[in-house]
Design a protein around this motif. Structure first.
Motif, mmCIF file in Angstrom:
data_model
loop_
_atom_site.group_PDB
_atom_site.id
_atom_site.type_symbol
_atom_site.label_atom_id
_atom_site.label_comp_id
_atom_site.label_asym_id
_atom_site.label_seq_id
_atom_site.Cartn_x
_atom_site.Cartn_y
_atom_site.Cartn_z
ATOM 1 N N LEU A 104 0.857 -1.185 0.000
ATOM 2 C CA LEU A 104 0.000 0.000 0.000
ATOM 3 C C LEU A 104 0.891 1.232 0.000
ATOM 4 N N LEU A 105 0.275 2.388 -0.108
ATOM 5 C CA LEU A 105 1.037 3.639 -0.007
ATOM 6 C C LEU A 105 0.115 4.726 0.519
ATOM 7 N N PHE A 106 0.718 5.755 1.108
ATOM 8 C CA PHE A 106 -0.057 6.930 1.530
ATOM 9 C C PHE A 106 -0.036 7.881 0.340
ATOM 10 N N GLY A 107 -1.197 8.196 -0.200
ATOM 11 C CA GLY A 107 -1.287 8.923 -1.466
ATOM 12 C C GLY A 107 -0.606 10.286 -1.465
ATOM 13 N N PRO A 108 0.296 10.514 -2.462
ATOM 14 C CA PRO A 108 0.879 11.840 -2.646
ATOM 15 C C PRO A 108 0.021 12.689 -3.594
ATOM 16 N N THR A 109 -0.911 12.061 -4.324
ATOM 17 C CA THR A 109 -1.797 12.689 -5.298
ATOM 18 C C THR A 109 -2.731 11.575 -5.786
ATOM 19 N N ASN A 110 -3.757 11.902 -6.604
ATOM 20 C CA ASN A 110 -4.780 10.884 -6.873
ATOM 21 C C ASN A 110 -5.137 10.640 -8.343
ATOM 22 N N GLU A 111 -4.250 10.952 -9.279
ATOM 23 C CA GLU A 111 -4.593 10.731 -10.692
ATOM 24 C C GLU A 111 -5.006 9.280 -10.974
ATOM 25 N N GLU A 112 -4.220 8.333 -10.452
ATOM 26 C CA GLU A 112 -4.513 6.922 -10.717
ATOM 27 C C GLU A 112 -5.854 6.518 -10.119
ATOM 28 N N MET A 113 -6.067 6.904 -8.864
ATOM 29 C CA MET A 113 -7.287 6.461 -8.193
ATOM 30 C C MET A 113 -8.539 7.018 -8.868
ATOM 31 N N ILE A 114 -8.514 8.310 -9.207
ATOM 32 C CA ILE A 114 -9.717 8.895 -9.828
ATOM 33 C C ILE A 114 -9.932 8.277 -11.215
ATOM 34 N N THR A 115 -8.850 7.986 -11.930
ATOM 35 C CA THR A 115 -9.011 7.375 -13.256
ATOM 36 C C THR A 115 -9.659 5.995 -13.118
ATOM 37 N N ALA A 116 -9.239 5.239 -12.109
ATOM 38 C CA ALA A 116 -9.824 3.911 -11.888
ATOM 39 C C ALA A 116 -11.304 4.022 -11.508
ATOM 40 N N ILE A 117 -11.634 5.005 -10.690
ATOM 41 C CA ILE A 117 -13.027 5.170 -10.255
ATOM 42 C C ILE A 117 -13.924 5.549 -11.438
ATOM 43 N N VAL A 118 -13.464 6.506 -12.233
ATOM 44 C CA VAL A 118 -14.292 6.953 -13.359
ATOM 45 C C VAL A 118 -14.355 5.840 -14.428
ATOM 46 N N ARG A 119 -13.256 5.157 -14.638
ATOM 47 C CA ARG A 119 -13.198 4.042 -15.604
ATOM 48 C C ARG A 119 -14.233 2.969 -15.263
ATOM 49 N N ASP A 120 -14.393 2.743 -13.989
ATOM 50 C CA ASP A 120 -15.284 1.696 -13.515
ATOM 51 C C ASP A 120 -16.751 1.986 -13.845
ATOM 52 N N SER A 121 -17.134 3.275 -13.934
ATOM 53 C CA SER A 121 -18.559 3.542 -14.122
ATOM 54 C C SER A 121 -18.920 4.368 -15.346
ATOM 55 N N VAL A 122 -17.953 5.010 -15.955
ATOM 56 C CA VAL A 122 -18.273 5.827 -17.140
ATOM 57 C C VAL A 122 -17.893 5.039 -18.395
ATOM 58 N N LYS A 123 -18.906 4.730 -19.205
ATOM 59 C CA LYS A 123 -18.668 3.855 -20.358
ATOM 60 C C LYS A 123 -18.944 4.537 -21.691
ATOM 61 N N SER A 124 -19.781 5.588 -21.666
ATOM 62 C CA SER A 124 -20.209 6.206 -22.927
ATOM 63 C C SER A 124 -19.784 7.666 -23.001
ATOM 64 N N TYR A 125 -19.592 8.153 -24.218
ATOM 65 C CA TYR A 125 -19.244 9.573 -24.428
ATOM 66 C C TYR A 125 -20.296 10.491 -23.829
ATOM 67 N N ARG A 126 -21.556 9.976 -23.708
ATOM 68 C CA ARG A 126 -22.644 10.800 -23.172
ATOM 69 C C ARG A 126 -22.421 11.158 -21.708
ATOM 70 N N GLU A 127 -21.612 10.372 -21.028
ATOM 71 C CA GLU A 127 -21.386 10.617 -19.590
ATOM 72 C C GLU A 127 -20.241 11.605 -19.326
ATOM 73 N N LEU A 128 -19.633 12.097 -20.379
ATOM 74 C CA LEU A 128 -18.570 13.095 -20.214
ATOM 75 C C LEU A 128 -19.091 14.462 -20.668
ATOM 76 N N PRO A 129 -18.538 15.581 -20.206
ATOM 77 C CA PRO A 129 -17.384 15.679 -19.307
ATOM 78 C C PRO A 129 -17.735 15.415 -17.839
ATOM 79 N N GLN A 130 -16.692 15.155 -17.048
ATOM 80 C CA GLN A 130 -16.803 15.016 -15.595
ATOM 81 C C GLN A 130 -15.700 15.844 -14.949
#
Ligand code: 5CA
Length: 430
Positions: A104-130
């Motif tokens: 594990l690690l103590f987060g220095p920033t969150n680009e990876e985590m937010i990308t994983a979260i949005v990747r998990d639920s946003v599937k269509s162009y209609r759901e962007l921008p976020q």
């Protein structure tokens, strides 16, 4: 709040470990205490400042259309292996192993985590921008933590992330954030100048840092005097605003362009030092591609979103504001972020007339005032009020109290008025 019942441990002596004014004053005014190198506890008065800053940041992020959420401080190493940054980040990352030998690690920033979260639920162009953000503690194992909260190891950051279908959309998000930042700093009561910057660990090719001017700043800065009229820049026409921001010269020494500099009339050239209180980045598909986050476009093709990230150093701002606003006697808080808007100084605790007026003021001013109800000498009360930097001091002594008069002092200018209680209240609340 009554000072007699508060934990605001002010110090008379200058702490030996503090090299710069903001660090000394934060310790002396009882705002923070160091718990380990680069790690601070926020005491009640300091925490009030931090919370007020966070609230202004939050309101302006919301106004820009960003959605608040909260991601954890602890992240999994596997997430960072996806982007390739787990190894690249090096010793600044605090790495942790749990009881099951998971990394594990103590987060220095969150680009990876937010990308994983949005990747998990946003599937269509209609759901962007976020556009999403959180205000959360970060950890960076800085080689040389110093200057108190200005360069800590644990620090509070607002970090926002945008996801768009194309570059044009991402640039709109970038401009909106720049405007939100200028409004945020203006509301806080400081001047921060956006400067072209390098992108470092985050990556990408468009970035601005926001610098508060202070002689103790870590970066050398060069800017056009036009930035000194801070207010002129909060235009609501986003295109005109962005144009003005990016065509008026401002650069840190890393990006300084002597040729462009020499074209500015000499009387408008300003050189100084700056504290970086925020940075914004447009980095395109760097994370969406490496982490395989694509949405289905209108014609069925896969589109990798264009991303940006936008940070504000919330805890660093506390130190930066003090660097920019203090004098020999102590802190000079801007009204919007002072721990208390006003202090009531009772110069003769136990005197029926002064006590009565102070109690009345305390009741009317509510939680945003600090009532110095201690049995201390007047001189000590004055010195501590100046040190703590309350924008207003209402001084209640037996002579004035007998005729219903108090003295009002404005910390920033040193102005003083003798006034009836009601008029003093109106001025403080006005
Ligand atoms: N992910 C991007 C933007 S969200 C990012 O991490 N940007 S950053 O590295 O520039 O950090 C954002 C802000 O956090 C900086 O502008 C600075 O104000 C603050 N910051 C960074 N490191 C520290 C530190 N060691 N102590 C206090 N504040 C810090």
């Amino acid at each position: 709040m009554r000072l007699s019942q508060s934990l605001i441990p002010t110090l008379k002596e200058t702490p030996a470990e503090a090299q710069i004014a903001s660090h000394r004053l934060m310790l002396r005014a009882g705002l923070v205490r160091q718990m380990a190198s680069g790690i601070y506890a926020w005491l009640p008065a300091g925490y009030r400042v931090l919370a007020k800053i966070a609230n202004i940041v939050r309101e302006e992020q919301d106004a820009a259309g960003a959605q608040e959420m909260l991601m954890p401080t602890i992240q999994s190493a596997d997430l960072w292996r996806e982007s390739g940054r787990y190894d690249a980040y090096g010793k600044e990352m605090l790495r942790i192993t749990d009881r099951h030998e998971r990394e594990l690690l103590f987060g220095p920033t969150n680009e990876e985590m937010i990308t994983a979260i949005v990747r998990d639920s946003v599937k269509s162009y209609r759901e962007l921008p976020q556009m999403l953000y959180h205000i959360q503690w970060k950890f960076r194992d800085e080689v040389r933590p110093r200057f108190g909260v200005l360069r800590g190891r644990e620090f509070l950051m607002k970090d926002a992330y945008s996801f768009d279908l194309d570059k044009a959309g991402a640039v709109v998000a970038y401009k909106k954030m720049m405007l939100a930042y200028m409004r945020t700093f203006q509301r806080i009561g400081i001047t921060a100048i956006p400067m072209r910057a390098d992108t470092g660990q985050i990556g990408g090719d468009l970035s601005h840092e926001f610098h508060v001017l202070a002689p103790t700043g870590e970066s050398g800065v060069f800017y056009d005097a036009a930035f000194e009229a801070g207010d002129a820049f909060a235009s609501s026409d986003i295109e005109a605003f962005y144009e003005q921001m990016t065509t008026t010269y401002a650069a840190t020494d890393e990006k300084h362009d002597t040729e462009a500099w020499e074209k500015i009339p000499a009387e408008r050239r300003r050189e100084g030092r700056g504290i970086e209180v925020g940075q914004i980045f447009y980095f395109g598909r760097k994370y969406s591609e490496t982490m395989n986050f694509a949405v289905v476009g209108p014609d069925g093709t896969r589109i990798f979103p264009e991303m940006g990230s936008y940070g504000i150093g919330v805890s660093r701002l506390v130190g930066a504001i003090i660097e920019a606003r203090h004098d020999e006697a102590g802190i000079i808080w801007p009204d919007a972020v002072a721990p208390f808007r006003a202090a009531i100084l009772n110069l003769r605790q136990g005197d029926a007339a002064t006590d009565k007026i102070c109690e009345e003021l305390h009741a009317k001013l509510g939680a945003d005032c600090l009532y110095d109800d201690r049995e201390e000498r007047a001189g000590q009360k004055f010195a501590e009020a100046d040190l703590m930097g309350h924008p207003w001091q209402i001084i209640v002594g037996p002579r004035g109290a007998a005729s219903g008069q108090v003295e009002l002092k404005r910390r920033a200018t040193g102005e003083r008025w003798e006034l009836p209680v009601a008029d003093a209240l109106a001025k403080v609340l006005g």
